[in-house]
Design a protein around this motif. Structure first.
Motif, PDB file in Angstrom:
ATOM      1  N   PRO A  27       0.808  -1.225   0.000  1.00 39.55           N
ATOM      2  CA  PRO A  27       0.000   0.000   0.000  1.00 39.55           C
ATOM      3  C   PRO A  27       0.839   1.272   0.000  1.00 39.55           C
ATOM      4  O   PRO A  27       0.522   2.227  -0.710  1.00 39.55           O
ATOM      5  CB  PRO A  27      -0.835  -0.134   1.284  1.00 39.55           C
ATOM      6  N   GLN A  28       1.931   1.293   0.777  1.00 42.34           N
ATOM      7  CA  GLN A  28       2.745   2.503   0.800  1.00 42.34           C
ATOM      8  C   GLN A  28       3.442   2.743  -0.540  1.00 42.34           C
ATOM      9  O   GLN A  28       3.571   3.885  -0.982  1.00 42.34           O
ATOM     10  CB  GLN A  28       3.782   2.425   1.917  1.00 42.34           C
ATOM     11  N   GLN A  29       3.850   1.675  -1.204  1.00 43.95           N
ATOM     12  CA  GLN A  29       4.475   1.841  -2.519  1.00 43.95           C
ATOM     13  C   GLN A  29       3.475   2.333  -3.552  1.00 43.95           C
ATOM     14  O   GLN A  29       3.752   3.240  -4.327  1.00 43.95           O
ATOM     15  CB  GLN A  29       5.085   0.506  -2.970  1.00 43.95           C
ATOM     16  N   LEU A  30       2.287   1.729  -3.562  1.00 45.72           N
ATOM     17  CA  LEU A  30       1.352   2.061  -4.633  1.00 45.72           C
ATOM     18  C   LEU A  30       0.782   3.472  -4.490  1.00 45.72           C
ATOM     19  O   LEU A  30       0.471   4.114  -5.504  1.00 45.72           O
ATOM     20  CB  LEU A  30       0.240   1.008  -4.741  1.00 45.72           C
ATOM     21  N   VAL A  31       0.658   3.970  -3.254  1.00 44.68           N
ATOM     22  CA  VAL A  31       0.158   5.343  -3.112  1.00 44.68           C
ATOM     23  C   VAL A  31       1.223   6.368  -3.473  1.00 44.68           C
ATOM     24  O   VAL A  31       0.911   7.529  -3.761  1.00 44.68           O
ATOM     25  CB  VAL A  31      -0.387   5.620  -1.689  1.00 44.68           C
ATOM     26  N   ALA A  32       2.496   5.940  -3.452  1.00 44.78           N
ATOM     27  CA  ALA A  32       3.597   6.861  -3.739  1.00 44.78           C
ATOM     28  C   ALA A  32       3.992   6.884  -5.212  1.00 44.78           C
ATOM     29  O   ALA A  32       4.707   7.786  -5.644  1.00 44.78           O
ATOM     30  CB  ALA A  32       4.811   6.500  -2.892  1.00 44.78           C
ATOM     31  N   ASN A  33       3.563   5.890  -5.999  1.00 40.11           N
ATOM     32  CA  ASN A  33       3.981   5.792  -7.389  1.00 40.11           C
ATOM     33  C   ASN A  33       3.640   7.046  -8.188  1.00 40.11           C
ATOM     34  O   ASN A  33       2.612   7.689  -7.951  1.00 40.11           O
ATOM     35  CB  ASN A  33       3.305   4.590  -8.066  1.00 40.11           C
ATOM     36  N   LYS A  34       4.489   7.369  -9.183  1.00 44.30           N
ATOM     37  CA  LYS A  34       4.189   8.443 -10.121  1.00 44.30           C
ATOM     38  C   LYS A  34       2.975   8.060 -10.972  1.00 44.30           C
ATOM     39  O   LYS A  34       2.749   6.878 -11.243  1.00 44.30           O
ATOM     40  CB  LYS A  34       5.393   8.717 -11.019  1.00 44.30           C
ATOM     41  N   ARG A  35       2.215   9.052 -11.434  1.00 37.08           N
ATOM     42  CA  ARG A  35       0.922   8.789 -12.066  1.00 37.08           C
ATOM     43  C   ARG A  35       0.818   9.403 -13.457  1.00 37.08           C
ATOM     44  O   ARG A  35       1.481  10.389 -13.773  1.00 37.08           O
ATOM     45  CB  ARG A  35      -0.195   9.340 -11.178  1.00 37.08           C
ATOM     46  N   TYR A  36      -0.055   8.800 -14.254  1.00 35.73           N
ATOM     47  CA  TYR A  36      -0.394   9.339 -15.569  1.00 35.73           C
ATOM     48  C   TYR A  36      -1.892   9.201 -15.782  1.00 35.73           C
ATOM     49  O   TYR A  36      -2.561   8.418 -15.086  1.00 35.73           O
ATOM     50  CB  TYR A  36       0.410   8.649 -16.669  1.00 35.73           C
ATOM     51  N   HIS A  37      -2.413   9.928 -16.753  1.00 38.31           N
ATOM     52  CA  HIS A  37      -3.875  10.028 -16.873  1.00 38.31           C
ATOM     53  C   HIS A  37      -4.271  10.420 -18.290  1.00 38.31           C
ATOM     54  O   HIS A  37      -3.623  11.261 -18.918  1.00 38.31           O
ATOM     55  CB  HIS A  37      -4.380  11.093 -15.888  1.00 38.31           C
ATOM     56  N   HIS A  38      -5.353   9.792 -18.785  1.00 37.64           N
ATOM     57  CA  HIS A  38      -5.970  10.204 -20.049  1.00 37.64           C
ATOM     58  C   HIS A  38      -7.484  10.149 -19.858  1.00 37.64           C
ATOM     59  O   HIS A  38      -8.007   9.200 -19.298  1.00 37.64           O
ATOM     60  CB  HIS A  38      -5.559   9.276 -21.199  1.00 37.64           C
ATOM     61  N   GLN A  39      -8.195  11.184 -20.314  1.00 35.99           N
ATOM     62  CA  GLN A  39      -9.643  11.234 -20.084  1.00 35.99           C
ATOM     63  C   GLN A  39     -10.437  11.482 -21.369  1.00 35.99           C
ATOM     64  O   GLN A  39     -11.491  12.104 -21.337  1.00 35.99           O
ATOM     65  CB  GLN A  39      -9.979  12.288 -19.035  1.00 35.99           C
TER      66      GLN A  39
END
Length: 558
Positions: A480-492
């Motif tokens: 959980p701590q790793q996944l909340v810290a990961n860098k993010r990307y997004h397309h809508q």
């Protein structure tokens, strides 16, 4: 309160029953929220004999005090609940409701164009709040403690005060001009007319009294009697259009969650008026046809983006308030429909959004909060709550202590014109009396034969894709701590751009994605403040993660 259909069930998958039985208990509790004071409030109530649902009331109310930029009793919420002793799963829809006097023309200027100031600032931007009704309903129907106990930590925080963190003060600075327009809001948040420095203690006795009324009188303490009359009078004085009838008719609604399968796990997530669950099901159903673990980062990102693009197109086309709009939910969440969408994805080439069977061509903020709870009995709560943009509409009715939301902007106030998050919509999400605007909030459970994840996040239109990426990371082995810290990307879907956090991809990967036809836009500011907890029933281990993008988040297991 309206119960829409029978919701109690025990889900049986290919590997057998996954509902958490009474003997299947973690023995400890985990709470992850955006503020340490809210997490502490949840554990205080658990220590008094409460369960996860009592803790959810305590955390929700405490966040409404200490994170006024993100949520509050002037806003709304989705409470996704799993009861361990019988497997009951339900989403409580406490989304804000359009007032009876709603008219889309109120949000247009003299030229017939959308007036963004009216849609996000001031009392016309505010829907009828739902969070107070949810606090009462959860306590009375799922909790073990009276409201006076579960609301006590929030009441104490409001009366004794707390020091707003740097993030809260930063957002206060961004919204200063709007808040300064309203006497009630400026008196509360801008002492001396200026944004306070760190270390300032915010005391809010009016909010403490409001919470005490709710604790004492329940639903009627907020939505009826003298308090409702004061609230309506104050909204009208500032130019709003609420009525006593609007408050009297507001009800929490129990809705059947969206439930589907992904990689041998049951995914339980938010139904409409959230768009999140349907979009999440559509994306994961598409991605289930690929072996993502065997692909390199560029190939995997390309396929995930193409799934995002198609889900957001359908969001704009079909989704709205389920009490008024007929939606093809079964079709959109069907693996067969996903297979057809998957077939339209070129493995080496981006699909231009304007080439998809179109809803609309492109036309010429981002707060909220989430917390996740697992208690010692195995009860689960995933709660996302909001006032929409930071500090909502920037209006506080004197004597109430809370900000009005600006959720009317989540309607498609003018068809085809993006809202504050760049999302477009049509008649299915048009502003009409008593309708609830479409939301992106996506509280979610993932329940497998050995592991359970409770996850959600703020982030406006990016909420759904962040939850998707968090789930994919969890399946890939992240804590959980790793996944909340990961860098993010997004397309809508629209605009046809991959938004990425700073340094989310190295230069070579960005060039490779561009070579496939994708356009990338790297932002300076991070987004989302995700909070997740998981439970390994095989080992008994509980883990929590609170997003390091926040400054006061807290994930505690004890």
């Amino acid at each position: 309160m309206i119960r829409l259909r029978a919701l109690t069930f025990v889900a049986v998958l290919a590997f057998g029953a996954v509902s958490v039985q009474a003997a299947d208990k973690p023995g400890k509790a985990a709470i992850a929220s955006a503020h340490k004071l809210a997490t502490a409030a949840g554990f205080e109530v658990l220590g008094q004999g409460g369960n996860a649902f009592d803790a959810a009331v305590a955390v929700s109310a405490a966040l409404s005090v200490v994170e006024p930029q993100s949520s509050g009793i002037g806003g709304g919420a989705f409470f996704l609940l799993h009861r361990a002793n019988d497997g009951r799963q339900v989403m409580l829809d406490a989304r804000e409701m359009a007032p009876g006097a709603t008219d889309a023309r109120q949000y247009l200027d003299a030229k017939g164009e959308l007036d963004r100031d009216k849609s996000v600032n001031g009392p016309l931007a505010a829907g009828i709040p739902g969070e107070p009704a949810a606090l009462v309903w959860v306590a009375e129907h799922y909790g073990k403690l009276p409201l006076k106990k579960s609301l006590a930590p929030a009441i104490r925080l409001a009366r004794e005060g707390f020091a707003p963190d740097a993030r809260s003060l930063m957002f206060l600075g961004l919204r200063k001009d709007v808040i300064a327009r309203d006497p009630g809001a400026s008196a509360l948040f801008l002492p001396g007319g200026e944004v306070p420095k760190e270390g300032w203690v915010l005391k809010n006795p009016d909010l403490a009294r409001t919470l005490e009324l709710i604790a004492e009188k329940g639903h009627a303490g907020f939505y009826g009697g003298d308090y409702a009359a004061k609230l309506v009078e104050g909204v009208k004085k500032t130019g709003g259009n609420w009525s006593l009838d609007d408050l009297a008719r507001y009800q929490v609604k129990e809705r059947e969650p969206i439930v589907f399968q992904y990689r041998g796990h049951q995914v339980v997530t938010a139904p409409p008026p959230s768009s999140g669950g349907i979009a999440l099901a559509e994306m994961l159903n598409i991605l289930q046809g690929y072996n993502l673990d065997k692909l390199d980062v560029v190939e995997r990102t390309h396929l995930v983006v193409e799934a995002m693009r198609r889900a957001y197109r359908d969001r704009a086309e079909y989704l709205g308030d389920p009490d008024f709009v007929k939606m093809p939910v079964a079709e959109l969440t069907s693996p067969l429909y996903a297979a057809g969408l998957r077939a339209s994805i070129h493995p080496k080439k981006a699909t231009p959004s304007d080439s998809l069977p179109g809803f609309m061509a492109p036309v010429g903020g981002t707060d909220t909060t989430h917390f996740s709870i697992i208690d010692a009995e195995g009860n689960l709560a995933a709660v996302t709550q909001t006032v929409n943009l930071p500090f909502g509409a920037g209006v506080v009715v004197p004597g109430t202590g809370f900000l009005l939301n600006n959720e009317m902007d989540d309607f498609a106030l003018k068809a085809g014109v993006p809202n504050a998050y760049g999302l477009v919509g049509g008649d299915a999400n048009a502003p009409k009396p008593y309708h609830r605007p479409l939301s992106s909030m996506t509280p979610t459970f993932v329940i497998g034969p050995e592991r359970t994840l409770v996850i959600g996040t703020p982030g406006g239109s990016r909420i759904i894709t962040m939850v998707l990426e968090g789930i994919l990371a969890w399946f890939a082995g992240d804590s959980p701590q790793q996944l909340v810290a990961n860098k993010r990307y997004h397309h809508q879907f629209l605009p046809d751009v991959i938004s990425i956090e700073k340094d989310a991809f190295p230069l070579e990967q960005r060039k490779a994605l561009q070579a496939l036809g994708h356009t990338l836009s790297e932002g300076e500011r991070p987004w989302g403040y995700m909070n997740a907890v998981d439970w390994n029933r095989k080992t008994g281990e509980l883990r929590g993660g609170s997003d390091p993008r926040g400054v006061s988040g807290s994930a505690v297991v004890k």
